[in-house]
Write an enzyme that holds these catalytic residues in place. Sequence first.
Site, PDB file in Angstrom:
ATOM      1  N   GLY A 175       7.101  18.638   5.033  1.00  0.00           N
ATOM      2  CA  GLY A 175       7.113  19.991   4.694  1.00  0.00           C
ATOM      3  C   GLY A 175       7.494  20.903   5.661  1.00  0.00           C
ATOM      4  O   GLY A 175       7.992  20.583   6.768  1.00  0.00           O
ATOM      5  N   ASN A 176       7.091  22.183   5.168  1.00  0.00           N
ATOM      6  CA  ASN A 176       7.757  23.682   6.043  1.00  0.00           C
ATOM      7  C   ASN A 176       6.734  24.632   5.653  1.00  0.00           C
ATOM      8  O   ASN A 176       5.876  24.670   4.868  1.00  0.00           O
ATOM      9  CB  ASN A 176       9.029  24.110   5.780  1.00  0.00           C
ATOM     10  N   ARG A 177       6.812  25.724   6.508  1.00  0.00           N
ATOM     11  CA  ARG A 177       5.846  26.711   6.618  1.00  0.00           C
ATOM     12  C   ARG A 177       6.093  27.971   5.370  1.00  0.00           C
ATOM     13  O   ARG A 177       5.457  29.004   5.671  1.00  0.00           O
ATOM     14  CB  ARG A 177       5.774  27.478   7.854  1.00  0.00           C
ATOM     15  N   ALA A 179      12.702  27.198   0.561  1.00  0.00           N
ATOM     16  CA  ALA A 179      12.839  26.332   1.767  1.00  0.00           C
ATOM     17  C   ALA A 179      12.995  24.828   1.327  1.00  0.00           C
ATOM     18  O   ALA A 179      11.704  24.423   1.086  1.00  0.00           O
ATOM     19  CB  ALA A 179      11.846  26.657   2.801  1.00  0.00           C
TER      20      ALA A 179
END
Length: 406
Positions: A209-211, A277
Amino acid sequence: MSKPRVVLGVGGGIAAYKACEVLRGLTESGHDVRVVPTEAALNFVGAATFEALSGHPVHTGVFTEVPEVQHVRVGKEADLVLVVPATANLLAKAAHGLADDLLTNTLLTARCPVAFFPAMHTEMWEHPATRDNVALLRSRGMVVTEPDSGRLTGADTGKGRLANPAEIVDLAKLLLARPDALPRDLEGVRVVISAGGTREPLDPVRYLGNRSSGKQGYALARVAAQRGADVTLVAAHTVALPDPAGAVVEHVSTAEELRQAVHAASRSADVVVMAAAVADFRPANRAEHKIKKSDDQPDPVITLDRNADILAELVQNRRPGQVVVGFAAETGDEHGSVLDHARAKLKRKGADLLVVNAVGDGKAFGTEDNSGWLLGADATEKPLPLAPKAELASTVWDAVVSFMKR
């Protein structure tokens, strides 16, 4: 510097208790707030509560502090007037210039931005009299926001619920920074926005995943809805954020789920904004059971497959006249600066507008503020100074409206 002066009018509806959260949010962020309730509002929240939270005395009538001409002074000295909640009765009085208490007198004397946040049963919100009053107030330059949908008084549900207090505070700050930030220039425009960060499962427990928090995408949806747009928000892992009032929200998880939802919604959209994102890669194989650490087994090797380029697909398949806006989170490297990479991405993707954020070191992801550049397919480049995300969203919608008028 003096604190921004906000008058918080409180109407006599069950949602009056939420005005306390708005009051606290504004005072804790450095605003000087004077509460002016109606007599009916004090049936729900006592004057002592408002006085304790604001630090100011609370009055409802025009016959207190008469030598100070309070019924004129309060409105004239304000930088912003909010009405939370705005009942059907208050909207009617404001539309027709009635002035039978301190709040309605304040609404007539205010020369600053005035914003109403409605709360009432669906039937009252949809009644022709209320709709006419709302239209009349908006025609005079006042902001009447779209209410939320959800649980109302008793067992009823529908449109008419007061917007989330945090959203009201954000919009209040936006109007203080930009009094012209919420024109009704997106009336009838169908908008699709993606937000948040996708997750690609490795096993039942772990994921790639991402932030991304989704805050910028939500700010875009919030501002668009209050500028009159018909908003569909496709949100990936943003459960900590309340749904924006006036928007239809579809929650997804993976890049493929987001892709399917955005493509389906964009078929009838006038504007598509890809603020999410989206993971560039996903595990080629998802383990059915949790991957275990083992001293007698080699460490697992994860093979990745490339996800579809959703923005490029949207550009390729867009309807005639449809505006496509992309977002790019970039870092500079030995091959070029953030802007160098962004310019190349805009050319490669073919979007009409590209919002570029420099990320890393506490920038963009998860923050309350944002900055960057707004690049146009016509080679225009506009810096976006550091500001709350709602302000950046307003600037983006200004550019979209300008683009649609070409």
